[in-house]
Motif scaffolding. Sequence first.
Motif, mmCIF file in Angstrom:
data_model
loop_
_atom_site.group_PDB
_atom_site.id
_atom_site.type_symbol
_atom_site.label_atom_id
_atom_site.label_comp_id
_atom_site.label_asym_id
_atom_site.label_seq_id
_atom_site.Cartn_x
_atom_site.Cartn_y
_atom_site.Cartn_z
ATOM 1 N N GLY A 1 0.790 -1.228 0.000
ATOM 2 C CA GLY A 1 0.000 0.000 0.000
ATOM 3 C C GLY A 1 0.817 1.271 0.000
ATOM 4 N N PRO A 2 1.772 1.442 0.924
ATOM 5 C CA PRO A 2 2.568 2.685 0.921
ATOM 6 C C PRO A 2 3.350 2.899 -0.362
ATOM 7 C CG PRO A 2 2.804 1.534 3.014
ATOM 8 C CD PRO A 2 2.069 0.613 2.095
ATOM 9 N N VAL A 3 3.867 1.819 -0.946
ATOM 10 C CA VAL A 3 4.633 1.965 -2.192
ATOM 11 C C VAL A 3 3.740 2.498 -3.303
ATOM 12 C CG1 VAL A 3 5.943 0.733 -3.951
ATOM 13 C CG2 VAL A 3 6.250 0.160 -1.536
ATOM 14 N N LEU A 4 2.539 1.926 -3.442
ATOM 15 C CA LEU A 4 1.623 2.385 -4.483
ATOM 16 C C LEU A 4 1.184 3.817 -4.233
ATOM 17 C CD1 LEU A 4 -0.614 -0.802 -4.922
ATOM 18 C CD2 LEU A 4 1.276 -0.038 -6.357
ATOM 19 N N LEU A 5 0.897 4.148 -2.960
ATOM 20 C CA LEU A 5 0.442 5.498 -2.638
ATOM 21 C C LEU A 5 1.503 6.537 -2.946
ATOM 22 C CD1 LEU A 5 -1.554 7.492 -1.335
ATOM 23 C CD2 LEU A 5 -0.563 6.891 0.887
ATOM 24 N N PHE A 6 2.715 6.317 -2.445
ATOM 25 C CA PHE A 6 3.759 7.317 -2.633
ATOM 26 C C PHE A 6 4.266 7.348 -4.066
ATOM 27 C CE2 PHE A 6 4.369 6.611 2.067
ATOM 28 C CZ PHE A 6 3.848 7.851 2.416
ATOM 29 N N SER A 7 4.199 6.220 -4.754
ATOM 30 C CA SER A 7 4.555 6.232 -6.182
ATOM 31 C C SER A 7 3.562 7.077 -6.965
ATOM 32 C CB SER A 7 4.584 4.806 -6.728
ATOM 33 O OG SER A 7 5.561 4.030 -6.077
ATOM 34 N N ALA A 8 2.268 6.944 -6.635
ATOM 35 C CA ALA A 8 1.255 7.764 -7.303
ATOM 36 C C ALA A 8 1.457 9.253 -6.990
ATOM 37 C CB ALA A 8 -0.136 7.322 -6.864
ATOM 38 N N LEU A 9 1.802 9.554 -5.739
ATOM 39 C CA LEU A 9 2.061 10.960 -5.382
ATOM 40 C C LEU A 9 3.276 11.494 -6.127
ATOM 41 C CD1 LEU A 9 1.427 10.903 -1.521
ATOM 42 C CD2 LEU A 9 -0.012 11.934 -3.280
ATOM 43 N N GLY A 10 4.316 10.653 -6.254
ATOM 44 C CA GLY A 10 5.501 11.088 -6.986
ATOM 45 C C GLY A 10 5.208 11.345 -8.452
ATOM 46 N N LEU A 11 4.401 10.469 -9.068
ATOM 47 C CA LEU A 11 4.030 10.677 -10.469
ATOM 48 C C LEU A 11 3.196 11.949 -10.644
ATOM 49 C CD1 LEU A 11 3.134 7.022 -11.566
ATOM 50 C CD2 LEU A 11 5.121 8.384 -12.270
ATOM 51 N N VAL B 1 -8.413 15.300 0.171
ATOM 52 C CA VAL B 1 -9.072 14.269 -0.634
ATOM 53 C C VAL B 1 -8.423 12.910 -0.394
ATOM 54 C CG1 VAL B 1 -9.552 13.510 -2.996
ATOM 55 C CG2 VAL B 1 -9.823 15.918 -2.384
ATOM 56 N N LEU B 2 -7.093 12.892 -0.291
ATOM 57 C CA LEU B 2 -6.384 11.643 -0.047
ATOM 58 C C LEU B 2 -6.733 11.066 1.327
ATOM 59 C CD1 LEU B 2 -2.831 12.381 -1.502
ATOM 60 C CD2 LEU B 2 -4.590 10.883 -2.448
ATOM 61 N N ILE B 3 -6.887 11.936 2.329
ATOM 62 C CA ILE B 3 -7.258 11.464 3.659
ATOM 63 C C ILE B 3 -8.649 10.845 3.634
ATOM 64 C CG2 ILE B 3 -7.851 12.237 5.993
ATOM 65 C CD1 ILE B 3 -5.544 14.195 5.841
ATOM 66 N N GLY B 4 -9.593 11.535 2.983
ATOM 67 C CA GLY B 4 -10.936 10.980 2.849
ATOM 68 C C GLY B 4 -10.939 9.674 2.072
ATOM 69 N N GLY B 5 -10.129 9.609 1.012
ATOM 70 C CA GLY B 5 -10.030 8.373 0.241
ATOM 71 C C GLY B 5 -9.422 7.234 1.048
ATOM 72 N N ALA B 6 -8.434 7.563 1.896
ATOM 73 C CA ALA B 6 -7.839 6.536 2.756
ATOM 74 C C ALA B 6 -8.866 6.004 3.749
ATOM 75 C CB ALA B 6 -6.632 7.116 3.495
ATOM 76 N N PHE B 7 -9.710 6.889 4.293
ATOM 77 C CA PHE B 7 -10.766 6.443 5.201
ATOM 78 C C PHE B 7 -11.738 5.511 4.470
ATOM 79 C CE2 PHE B 7 -10.300 10.597 7.794
ATOM 80 C CZ PHE B 7 -9.207 10.051 8.451
ATOM 81 N N ALA B 8 -12.148 5.912 3.260
ATOM 82 C CA ALA B 8 -13.088 5.088 2.491
ATOM 83 C C ALA B 8 -12.487 3.723 2.184
ATOM 84 C CB ALA B 8 -13.478 5.803 1.198
ATOM 85 N N PHE B 9 -11.197 3.697 1.823
ATOM 86 C CA PHE B 9 -10.534 2.417 1.548
ATOM 87 C C PHE B 9 -10.501 1.539 2.788
ATOM 88 C CE2 PHE B 9 -6.597 -0.075 1.777
ATOM 89 C CZ PHE B 9 -6.781 -0.918 0.689
ATOM 90 N N SER B 10 -10.230 2.147 3.948
ATOM 91 C CA SER B 10 -10.164 1.359 5.183
ATOM 92 C C SER B 10 -11.529 0.771 5.527
ATOM 93 C CB SER B 10 -9.659 2.225 6.337
ATOM 94 O OG SER B 10 -10.592 3.244 6.669
ATOM 95 N N TYR B 11 -12.618 1.506 5.254
ATOM 96 C CA TYR B 11 -13.952 0.976 5.546
ATOM 97 C C TYR B 11 -14.263 -0.232 4.669
ATOM 98 C CZ TYR B 11 -14.476 5.517 7.838
ATOM 99 O OH TYR B 11 -14.297 6.610 8.632
ATOM 100 N N ILE B 12 -13.805 -0.196 3.418
ATOM 101 C CA ILE B 12 -14.042 -1.324 2.512
ATOM 102 C C ILE B 12 -13.145 -2.509 2.866
ATOM 103 C CG2 ILE B 12 -13.839 -2.102 0.114
ATOM 104 C CD1 ILE B 12 -14.639 0.679 -0.780
#
Length: 464
Positions: free
Chosen positions: A167-177, A210-221
């Motif tokens: 998860g962190p690798v995908l998240l930070f890679s997306a932020l870097g891109l 938006v990323l924080i809200g998206g992280a919350f939504a992902f955690s609920y799923i």
Amino acid sequence: MTLGSIGTRLAVWWRTLTEEQGGSRLCRGLAFLLRLTLAIVRKTADVQLNLWSMSLVYTTLLSLVPLLAVSFSVLKAFGVHNQLDPLLLELLAPLGQQGIEIKDNILGFVDNLKVGVLGSLGLAFLFYTVISLLQKVEQAFNAIWQVPETRSLGRRFADYLSVILVGPVLLFSALGLAQRLLQSGPMQELLALEPLGGMLLALGRLLPHVLIGGAFAFSYIFMTNTRVRLGAALAGGVFAGALWYASGRLFTALVVDSSSYSAIYSGFAAAVLLIIWLNLAWLIILLGAQVAYYWQHPRSLLPTAARGEEWHSREGLALEVMALVAQAHQQGQALWTADALQQRYVGKDAERVSALLEALRGAGLLVTSSDEPPRYLPGRAPAAIPLAEVVAVARGGGGGASSLPRVALWQRRLEQGLDAALADASVADLLEEDGGGLSPAIETNRSHSGAGAAAAAPHGECAR
């Protein structure tokens, strides 16, 4: 207009909104939002929710450094570990200057943690500490969603570690891109154009929220051990993200900027503020999970009378659940899950379905499949499950006799009469007598999510 007529109109308006006896689409949507707001306000004072929040604070304090150490090691291997600093700074921003100090101390602990010298036992304890935090989060979400079972031990390691490591690798890679895209020549030309440039800059400032809200939504799923629909998770994520931002601003203004904490706690002020903010943050996340649950099960917000549904006795509910599970298995239909049964028994009955399923499973009357989510099957052939045994499990094995002799006498007569009525009867008799009327299909207006589904009521006008 007299005071009495005003009171009558207010009463009609209130009943229309809270019981949803009719109204247009707009009125039903407003009714759902009003009921949702009132339910969430009540939940903020819920003892169980606050206990979960405090428990998660304790586990977070123990697991934060190991969690960051594991993520930091993986991120360092991919060369994106520098992204951890701004993320921590954003999460601790409500603490103001104290947040910067706490962030530096946490990263200092992470840097000083040498995974290579821990040894096998130390490394196992490191991963156990990390997994215990995620397990506690899952248990809290399951309690909100009334899910009786957590993931198996094997699934915990597989699912949790995949999130921690990948998860962190995908998240930070997306932020870097995204950052490289913003710094590219064509994007800089677009930013120079107005009003497009101003809009893009405003969106860029909103991106962390938006990323924080998206992280919350992902955690609920992901963390809840049941099927959470995307719309419900997004509703909970948006609510929690907005509340996180607003609470952070208020926390900074009312607590952190106040000099009283530094005067009282001196050098411990940073630690005290961190604990208070963690407690508030976890409460916000749990309230977001509660919003997601209400969004997916909107009829649970209605009073029992407004739902027009029967509140079953515990014994009757146990018999019906056994009949539904047995018929689905016998006729080759889709097997029942805990979530499907809770959707069928929205409201007070749903609050007891989880405990009842656990009791029936513990007695061997129900078993679960290896599917995800688990599905329920009869523990034995329906003809080999006496109804008296089902009722006994539902009653908790029977209660103690009353201390009053006459009451104890009638209590024994009641139990004897019940045993006589159920003599030689089994779950198979329920299926034969039902004549095929039982159906595992969940009603359409209960399976839909969102405010529109909450408004399944006859059309009409709003109360005037």
